[in-house]
Scaffold this motif. Sequence first.
Motif, short mmCIF file in Angstrom:
data_model
loop_
_atom_site.label_atom_id
_atom_site.label_comp_id
_atom_site.label_asym_id
_atom_site.label_seq_id
_atom_site.Cartn_x
_atom_site.Cartn_y
_atom_site.Cartn_z
N LEU A 197 -12.31 24.41 -12.08
CA LEU A 197 -11.84 23.56 -10.98
C LEU A 197 -11.85 22.10 -11.40
O LEU A 197 -10.89 21.35 -11.13
CB LEU A 197 -12.73 23.77 -9.75
N GLN A 198 -12.91 21.67 -12.08
CA GLN A 198 -12.99 20.29 -12.53
C GLN A 198 -11.91 20.00 -13.57
O GLN A 198 -11.31 18.91 -13.58
CB GLN A 198 -14.37 20.00 -13.12
N LYS A 199 -11.64 20.97 -14.46
CA LYS A 199 -10.59 20.79 -15.47
C LYS A 199 -9.23 20.62 -14.80
O LYS A 199 -8.42 19.79 -15.22
CB LYS A 199 -10.56 22.00 -16.40
N THR A 200 -8.98 21.39 -13.75
CA THR A 200 -7.72 21.25 -13.02
C THR A 200 -7.60 19.86 -12.41
O THR A 200 -6.54 19.23 -12.48
CB THR A 200 -7.63 22.32 -11.91
N LYS A 201 -8.69 19.38 -11.82
CA LYS A 201 -8.68 18.03 -11.25
C LYS A 201 -8.44 16.98 -12.33
O LYS A 201 -7.68 16.02 -12.12
CB LYS A 201 -10.01 17.75 -10.53
N ASP A 202 -9.08 17.15 -13.49
CA ASP A 202 -8.91 16.19 -14.59
C ASP A 202 -7.46 16.14 -15.04
O ASP A 202 -6.91 15.06 -15.27
CB ASP A 202 -9.81 16.57 -15.76
#
Length: 445
Positions: A129-134
């Motif tokens: 999820l954090q990678k998608t946001k990044d």
Amino acid sequence: MKNLLTLLTGVLFIAFSGAVNAQPTWDLQKCFDYAIEHNIQIKQQSLNTQYNENLVKQAKDDKLPNLNAQLGNDFSFGRSLTYDNTYDNINSASVSGYLSTNMTLFNGMTLSNTVKQRQLDLEVTLHELQKTKDDIMLGIAAEYLQILFAEEVIEVTKANIEVTKHQIERTRQLVEAGSAAKGALLEIEAQLAREELQLVNNQNAVQLSYLNLYQFLDLPISESFKVEKPKLPEVQANLTIMNAFDVFNNAVNTRPEIKAAQLRVESAMKQLDIVRGNQHPNLSFGANYYNQYNNQYNDIFGNRIDFGEQLKNNSRSSLGFTLSIPIFNRFQVRNGISNSELQIEDYKYQLQLASNVLRKDIELVYTNALAALNRYISTQKAVTSMAEAFRYTEEKFNVGMINTVEYNQSKNNLTVAQSDLIQAKYEYIFRTKILDFYNGVPITL
């Protein structure tokens, strides 16, 4: 026709600009916040996280005993078993109830290892999820800077147009005084037309950059905005860029895609423990309760036995332990262990691949940033030299020492150098922001 198209394009841009000027102003952080709240990919990844949270909860709940009840209603016709365990030709109706519970006491630590594996899988989805946001934020930053770049190019083009207009007026006066040929005036006017066309093209590029940003945000154009112009950092010749190797050493310990790949390896190891647990005996505890009522049950005197008496007499219960010992299951456990070991090796390769991709990305960003810095420094010197050369050329043109072709060529060279300088500046800013981002520094402007 060409002039008409240019006019129509200019009118459309003016209308667009008027709409933009009436719109609210968003800074980069507001773009980030909107995307995180509305982006479909982020919402889908959030759902995946919630799904894995439920899996963790279920794995923990699987350690609890179960409890099941069953009620049955039966109508019998013809010969039926009576209360005194004989058969008779009677029609009867009966109601039965069943209650059971079962609890696993030991199954080779499968339940505990399943909980641990599900928790690792949940952590994987959180990092994904954090990678998608990044990725979304990096894309937004690129589009945001592209707008700033396009708008700055417009300012350069407008300034050049003003210089050309001033030169047209001066040349017209010389033509009217007989000091210059009319062809010189026509050449300068043609240069103005080319610059105005370039301005329209640059304005269209701004409009297209805004459209790209709106679409990246999944923002309806009816809710469009104007980007805020931040104070960008100065690019200086003595700037130093953090070494790519140092950035990678920090990023490999913090980046979510690396963390996710590491956790997948750990999850696969837990899966191996789960499969190995199937080699061990399984010990469980169970308890049961049963009761029944039949409307045709009579005692030895022929009296109908009432409901309460039947429940008292027909009640039976049991409890006990069950030990299941695996002896031969068609090599399912052995093959399962082998597949789990292969899965571990595959995830290790995926971890190495993710690390290699990250290293290559950082090296590429670092190389591009360094190239942009060098290009900016050299282009800055070129702009200074060409600005001085154009000033000298303009002076010679004003006294008739050179023709309009040489004048326009010098002016075009300066314009190209100015555009290259702006492009190098924004390229450097974007690449260094990516390096900072890999190094754990949030993107800000």
